[in-house]
Design a protein around this motif. Structure first.
Motif, PDB file in Angstrom:
ATOM      1  N   PHE A  60       0.835  -1.196   0.000  1.00  0.00           N
ATOM      2  CA  PHE A  60       0.000   0.000   0.000  1.00  0.00           C
ATOM      3  C   PHE A  60       0.873   1.251   0.000  1.00  0.00           C
ATOM      4  CE2 PHE A  60      -2.425  -3.429   1.831  1.00  0.00           C
ATOM      5  CZ  PHE A  60      -3.677  -3.281   1.258  1.00  0.00           C
ATOM      6  N   ILE A  61       0.444   2.244  -0.783  1.00  0.00           N
ATOM      7  CA  ILE A  61       1.185   3.498  -0.908  1.00  0.00           C
ATOM      8  C   ILE A  61       0.209   4.654  -0.724  1.00  0.00           C
ATOM      9  CG2 ILE A  61       2.665   4.911  -2.389  1.00  0.00           C
ATOM     10  CD1 ILE A  61       3.192   2.253  -3.993  1.00  0.00           C
TER      11      ILE A  61
ATOM     12  N   LEU B 121       7.986  -6.172  -5.431  1.00  0.00           N
ATOM     13  CA  LEU B 121       7.062  -5.130  -4.988  1.00  0.00           C
ATOM     14  C   LEU B 121       7.748  -4.090  -4.111  1.00  0.00           C
ATOM     15  CD1 LEU B 121       3.781  -7.106  -4.162  1.00  0.00           C
ATOM     16  CD2 LEU B 121       4.431  -5.952  -6.268  1.00  0.00           C
ATOM     17  N   ASP B 122       8.682  -4.508  -3.280  1.00  0.00           N
ATOM     18  CA  ASP B 122       9.334  -3.556  -2.373  1.00  0.00           C
ATOM     19  C   ASP B 122      10.096  -2.475  -3.133  1.00  0.00           C
ATOM     20  OD1 ASP B 122       8.446  -4.684   0.028  1.00  0.00           O
ATOM     21  OD2 ASP B 122      10.035  -6.191  -0.002  1.00  0.00           O
ATOM     22  N   ARG B 123      10.843  -2.858  -4.154  1.00  0.00           N
ATOM     23  CA  ARG B 123      11.593  -1.875  -4.942  1.00  0.00           C
ATOM     24  C   ARG B 123      10.642  -0.922  -5.660  1.00  0.00           C
ATOM     25  NH1 ARG B 123      12.809  -1.290 -10.098  1.00  0.00           N
ATOM     26  NH2 ARG B 123      12.015  -3.367 -10.637  1.00  0.00           N
ATOM     27  N   ASN B 124       9.582  -1.463  -6.240  1.00  0.00           N
ATOM     28  CA  ASN B 124       8.628  -0.614  -6.950  1.00  0.00           C
ATOM     29  C   ASN B 124       7.863   0.296  -5.985  1.00  0.00           C
ATOM     30  OD1 ASN B 124       8.466  -1.274  -9.977  1.00  0.00           O
ATOM     31  ND2 ASN B 124       8.556  -3.313  -9.053  1.00  0.00           N
TER      32      ASN B 124
ATOM     33  N   PHE C  36       7.927   4.364  -6.327  1.00  0.00           N
ATOM     34  CA  PHE C  36       6.668   5.081  -6.500  1.00  0.00           C
ATOM     35  C   PHE C  36       6.408   6.025  -5.331  1.00  0.00           C
ATOM     36  CE2 PHE C  36       2.092   5.711  -6.628  1.00  0.00           C
ATOM     37  CZ  PHE C  36       1.855   5.883  -7.981  1.00  0.00           C
ATOM     38  N   THR C  37       6.727   5.595  -4.120  1.00  0.00           N
ATOM     39  CA  THR C  37       6.535   6.441  -2.934  1.00  0.00           C
ATOM     40  C   THR C  37       7.360   7.713  -3.030  1.00  0.00           C
ATOM     41  OG1 THR C  37       6.072   4.513  -1.543  1.00  0.00           O
ATOM     42  CG2 THR C  37       6.716   6.542  -0.422  1.00  0.00           C
ATOM     43  N   GLU C  38       8.615   7.569  -3.462  1.00  0.00           N
ATOM     44  CA  GLU C  38       9.501   8.738  -3.600  1.00  0.00           C
ATOM     45  C   GLU C  38       8.970   9.697  -4.659  1.00  0.00           C
ATOM     46  OE1 GLU C  38      13.287   7.015  -4.415  1.00  0.00           O
ATOM     47  OE2 GLU C  38      13.678   6.490  -2.307  1.00  0.00           O
ATOM     48  N   LYS C  39       8.482   9.161  -5.769  1.00  0.00           N
ATOM     49  CA  LYS C  39       7.926  10.008  -6.836  1.00  0.00           C
ATOM     50  C   LYS C  39       6.678  10.732  -6.345  1.00  0.00           C
ATOM     51  CE  LYS C  39       7.206  11.578 -11.025  1.00  0.00           C
ATOM     52  NZ  LYS C  39       8.015  12.704 -11.555  1.00  0.00           N
TER      53      LYS C  39
ATOM     54  N   GLN D 276      -5.675   5.463  -1.689  1.00  0.00           N
ATOM     55  CA  GLN D 276      -4.285   5.036  -1.741  1.00  0.00           C
ATOM     56  C   GLN D 276      -4.029   4.200  -2.985  1.00  0.00           C
ATOM     57  OE1 GLN D 276      -3.372   2.483   1.648  1.00  0.00           O
ATOM     58  NE2 GLN D 276      -5.461   1.722   1.672  1.00  0.00           N
ATOM     59  N   TYR D 277      -2.764   4.163  -3.368  1.00  0.00           N
ATOM     60  CA  TYR D 277      -2.336   3.287  -4.452  1.00  0.00           C
ATOM     61  C   TYR D 277      -1.972   1.932  -3.850  1.00  0.00           C
ATOM     62  CZ  TYR D 277      -2.011   7.437  -7.412  1.00  0.00           C
ATOM     63  OH  TYR D 277      -2.312   8.571  -8.121  1.00  0.00           O
ATOM     64  N   VAL D 278      -2.183   0.883  -4.647  1.00  0.00           N
ATOM     65  CA  VAL D 278      -1.866  -0.466  -4.185  1.00  0.00           C
ATOM     66  C   VAL D 278      -1.164  -1.224  -5.311  1.00  0.00           C
ATOM     67  CG1 VAL D 278      -2.702  -2.558  -3.070  1.00  0.00           C
ATOM     68  CG2 VAL D 278      -3.996  -0.432  -2.824  1.00  0.00           C
ATOM     69  N   LEU D 279      -0.054  -1.863  -4.951  1.00  0.00           N
ATOM     70  CA  LEU D 279       0.642  -2.760  -5.860  1.00  0.00           C
ATOM     71  C   LEU D 279       0.197  -4.184  -5.553  1.00  0.00           C
ATOM     72  CD1 LEU D 279       4.214  -1.226  -5.577  1.00  0.00           C
ATOM     73  CD2 LEU D 279       2.791  -1.174  -7.628  1.00  0.00           C
ATOM     74  N   LEU D 280      -0.203  -4.927  -6.590  1.00  0.00           N
ATOM     75  CA  LEU D 280      -0.698  -6.293  -6.415  1.00  0.00           C
ATOM     76  C   LEU D 280       0.052  -7.235  -7.347  1.00  0.00           C
ATOM     77  CD1 LEU D 280      -4.527  -5.515  -6.699  1.00  0.00           C
ATOM     78  CD2 LEU D 280      -3.252  -5.740  -4.584  1.00  0.00           C
TER      79      LEU D 280
END
Length: 211
Positions: A138-139, A161-164, A168-171, A149-153
């Protein structure tokens, strides 16, 4: 007259915090006037309460208060944290004119809270969904939204997923400092990012819950 201000206050309170209505998912079998069968799911919001014993056929049409409805012929429920979403593809969407339907059978129905349960995806995004629960990251960013919130699935065992999530969080953090000016550039980044993630078997969605 001394109670007049209190009445006004109660009315304002009711309008502000009153019933938000009912949300339903109906699993339907429809028979057209020509004898064709359509089966799928209908999502409907209403301030009226559904009565499974009364709302059948023409009474169900009256309950919907619509001449035309959207039927989703196939859905796949996904558990995302504590929330369940019904994923579907645009390929499964069918528009139905109710005046062309002579018989409506309600196979089952579900009542849920007023948050958006349906998750409409492109065919490419829908195809990466597999049986079972996905891994989720979750982001969120309070400057962008307090309830979305944004969610990576991903259903892949070794999806990165952790790297992405970190990227994405930094951007999102950088652009949210001045989102009014950065919105166009961020949206372009978002669309390109979604396409790259799909290639890697990762789905990026944006979901909101009721406040």
């Amino acid at each position: 007259m001394k109670y007049f201000p209190l009445v006004i206050l109660l009315l304002v309170f009711k309008l502000s915090f009153g019933d938000a209505g009912n949300s339903y998912r109906f699993n339907l079998r429809l028979i057209s006037n020509a004898g064709d069968t359509i089966q799928g799911y209908l999502y409907h919001n209403s301030y009226d309460n559904f009565n499974k014993f009364y709302h059948q056929d023409d009474a169900f049409k009256s309950f919907l208060k619509k001449d035309q409805v959207t039927i989703f012929e196939f859905i796949m429920p996904i558990r995302i944290g504590d929330v369940t979403k019904d994923a579907t593809s645009k390929a499964y969407i069918k528009t139905v004119n109710l005046d062309e339907i002579k018989k409506i059978t309600i196979i089952d129905f579900l009542e849920f809270n007023t948050s958006d349960r349906l998750l409409e995806l492109s065919p490419e995004a829908f195809n990466i969904i597999k049986p079972g629960n996905p891994e989720c990251k979750f982001i969120s960013n309070q400057k962008v939204s307090t309830n979305c919130q944004y969610v990576l699935l991903s259903w892949k065992k070794r999806a990165d997923l952790d790297r992405n999530k970190k990227e994405f969080t930094e951007k999102l953090m950088t652009d949210s400092k001045d989102m009014d000016n950065n919105k166009g550039e961020f949206n372009s980044y978002l669309e390109a990012k979604k396409k790259r993630l799909l290639y890697d078997g990762i789905l990026l969605i944006y979901m909101c819950e009721s406040l």
